[in-house]
Structure formats: C-alpha cells, structure tokens
Write an enzyme that holds these catalytic residues in place. Structure first.
Site, PDB file in Angstrom:
ATOM      1  N   HIS A 148       0.878  -1.180  -0.208  1.00 47.38           N
ATOM      2  CA  HIS A 148       0.118   0.027   0.087  1.00 47.38           C
ATOM      3  C   HIS A 148       0.851   1.232   0.108  1.00 47.38           C
ATOM      4  O   HIS A 148       0.490   2.267  -0.687  1.00 47.38           O
ATOM      5  CB  HIS A 148      -0.914  -0.285   1.280  1.00 47.38           C
ATOM      6  CG  HIS A 148      -1.970   1.045   1.086  1.00 47.38           C
ATOM      7  ND1 HIS A 148      -2.796   1.459   0.245  1.00 47.38           N
ATOM      8  CD2 HIS A 148      -2.172   2.087   2.013  1.00 47.38           C
ATOM      9  CE1 HIS A 148      -3.762   2.339   0.344  1.00 47.38           C
ATOM     10  NE2 HIS A 148      -3.130   2.828   1.547  1.00 47.38           N
ATOM     11  N   LYS A 211      -8.686  14.578  -3.932  1.00 49.63           N
ATOM     12  CA  LYS A 211     -10.027  14.209  -3.232  1.00 49.63           C
ATOM     13  C   LYS A 211      -9.687  14.292  -1.688  1.00 49.63           C
ATOM     14  O   LYS A 211      -8.587  14.209  -1.166  1.00 49.63           O
ATOM     15  CB  LYS A 211      -9.575  12.360  -3.400  1.00 49.63           C
ATOM     16  CG  LYS A 211     -10.726  11.691  -2.733  1.00 49.63           C
ATOM     17  CD  LYS A 211     -10.143  10.127  -2.651  1.00 49.63           C
ATOM     18  CE  LYS A 211      -8.942  10.014  -1.661  1.00 49.63           C
ATOM     19  NZ  LYS A 211      -8.523   8.695  -1.386  1.00 49.63           N
ATOM     20  N   THR A 245     -13.846   5.385  -3.908  1.00 49.10           N
ATOM     21  CA  THR A 245     -12.713   6.345  -4.457  1.00 49.10           C
ATOM     22  C   THR A 245     -12.806   6.380  -5.976  1.00 49.10           C
ATOM     23  O   THR A 245     -12.981   7.368  -6.476  1.00 49.10           O
ATOM     24  CB  THR A 245     -11.306   6.048  -3.655  1.00 49.10           C
ATOM     25  OG1 THR A 245     -11.610   6.074  -2.430  1.00 49.10           O
ATOM     26  CG2 THR A 245     -10.390   6.985  -4.432  1.00 49.10           C
TER      27      THR A 245
END
Length: 331
Positions: A148, A211, A245
């Site tokens: 990640h 975002k 997302t």
C-alpha cells in the site's frame, strides 16, 4: 556395504535433482494462484494438512521432509484476513520446527497495510505489527507485491523483496487500441505510483484527482488537475476495496470530458458494494485487476478483466532461490 552406499548415493542424487531443495507450500487463501506458480517453476505444491478443530483453531502439518530446504509459503492475507494471517504464521512455525534452511513468506496481498502511520492519537500501526509477527514467527524473508505504501518495506527487520504488478497491467493495456491516453491518480497519495505507470505507458501525460476523505471507506472527489478531455483515462491504484474512491473519480472524469475510463488495480479486494458500483452502466469500460486475491464467481461483472501474476511471482521466487537480482526484473 557397497549396495548400501550405492542406494544412499542414488537417494542423494534424487534429492539433488529435485530442484535443488526448492519447496513450495500453499495456504488456503489462493490455491489457484499457487497452482499456477507451481506450474511455472515445475515444482509441485508440497503436501500438507491444514484443518480446523471444532472450536475453530487451525492445525497445520508439513507432510514431507524439508530439512535444509529453501521453503516458500504462498499465502495472501486477504479476507478473512485474521484467519489467513494466522494460518501463515502457523505454517511458518511448522517449517521452522522442521529445520528448513530458509523460509520465505510469499504474500501477494499484504493485509493490514492501510494503517501504516499514525494520523490521530492512540492508533495502532498494524502494518508494522504484522511485519513484527512474521519476523518473530520465524520468517527469514518476505516477498510482497504492490504494498500500500513503499515505506512498509522498512517495517521489516528481515529482507523484503517488493515487486510490482504494473508490468502485467501495462502489457495488457499496450495491446489495446486506446487512442490518446492519460494516466490518472485517484488521490494525491498515489501520484508516485501513477507517475511510474505513466512512464511505462510510453510517457503518457499525468492527471491527479484532488480528493478529500470524510471517513474510513468514504471519499469525496473534488476536482481534476490535468487535461482529460477527449482522452482515454486510466485510473491506477494499488487496490480496489469498496470502490468508492475510484468510482467517484471515474464520474468526475466523465464530467470533465474523458472519452473512455479504464480502472486498473493490482489487488481486487472488492468489499461490498464494490461490484455494484464498478458495474454501473456508462462508468467504466473495463476494470483490470490481477489474481493476487481470489475473486469469487459472485463478485465478477461484465467489465472485469483478471490478469495473472503467477509467472512474475514464480520468476521472483526462482531468483531468490538462486540468489540473483529481483529488481532487474523491472528494469
């Protein structure tokens, strides 16, 4: 005496020919991927028993001698993450007690990776905790794919080989007629990943979606930084979980005039209601993922394309066993 020595030497030669003591053992998390890796390497998946007691406790037994062998345990820690992580730890302990020379945990999907730093008080950094658990259980080396965040490699006090699924995605996309392409990062945190992907896509231009999260698994996309009008937008991320997302990003790209939108991710976590969101009419032309995580039949949809990373993982395993460079695979 002579016949005994001859038989012993024959047995030693048989062992030596058996891929120089390379052993593969798969957990229950992704048996299909393990079989593909085994076929690529020409090494059989080792026999083992994995069962549960009545109260849910796991039992693992390796059913062949692995004394002095290089053992590779293939187990993504996907859902149910606690069960699969515990199964991996028990497999490691069984191999360590069987006198394996080196134990490598092959973790195509590394669970608990999203909590990789403290963003508020009194939080656990589970990415570091999981790394500690693997090291303490007896793992000598970890082979992971598309963590990640790159910083997770530093959480291991043992060698960590980090490989990428992007070459598989790029090879597939390069064979498609996409027209003018723009690579889009769904958030600011993924810019480095998107930039590297754009470079592999013949230095395609880059766009970023600004975002802001309102909570866990909740996101609100605000604006696009970059030109996407009339182009094929490739949204690239390391994983798709609930799809919030990437779907909000796709809607924004459509509003900004993107001609086509393709989603790409290495790990198809697909927690509900991801499939319903991703399969919405007129949103994505394709959703391209890899088989690092098994995708059940009830979580497939028409736009989904699953690519195999078995050959890449198999090649990395062979290079680790041969003690040659893994990073040269991506140059």
């Amino acid at each position: 005496m002579t016949s005994f020595l001859t038989a012993a030497r024959a047995e030693q030669e048989k062992i030596h020919q058996d891929n120089r003591r390379l052993r593969l053992f798969s957990g229950t998390a992704n048996a299909a991927l393990s079989q593909e890796i085994s076929a690529y390497l020409g090494v059989p998946d080792g026999p083992r028993v994995c069962k549960r007691f009545a109260d849910g406790e796991l039992y693992v037994q390796i059913q062949e001698s692995i004394r002095g062998c290089d053992v590779f345990l293939i187990q993504p820690t996907c859902a149910p993450v606690n069960d699969h992580l515990m199964e991996l730890l028990i497999m490691v302990d069984a191999c360590r007690r069987a006198s394996a020379r080196q134990i490598t945990a092959v973790v195509p999907y590394y669970g608990y990776a999203r909590a990789d730093r403290k963003t508020a008080g009194r939080e656990s950094i589970t990415a570091k905790l999981t790394a500690n658990l693997l090291a303490k259980s007896g793992v000598d080396r970890v082979l992971a794919m598309d963590l990640h965040s790159a910083q997770i490699q530093g959480y291991f006090d043992i060698p960590c080989d980090h490989i990428y699924g992007s070459p598989v995605l790029v090879d597939y996309l390069s064979a498609q007629e996409l027209g003018e392409v723009v690579v889009v990062s769904p958030d600011v945190g993924g810019v480095a990943r998107a930039r590297a992907f754009a470079k592999q896509m013949n230095d395609a231009p880059l766009a970023i979606i600004d975002k802001r999260r309102t909570g866990h698994n909740k996101a609100e996309s605000l604006t696009v930084i970059g030109d996407v009008e009339g182009k094929t937008a490739i949204l690239i991320d390391d994983m798709i979980d609930t799809g919030g997302t990437i779907c909000s990003g796709a809607r924004l790209l459509r509003q900004q005039g993107a001609k086509r939108v393709i989603a790409c991710a290495t790990h198809a976590v697909f927690s509900p209601p991801a499939c319903e969101r991703l399969s919405s009419e007129g949103l994505f032309e394709q959703v391209v993922v890899t088989n690092s995580i098994p995708i059940p039949a009830d979580r497939t949809f028409p736009q989904l394309k699953v690519l195999s990373v078995a050959n890449m993982l198999g090649e990395a395993i062979w290079r680790i066993h041969e003690e040659s460079s893994v990073s040269s695979m991506f140059r």
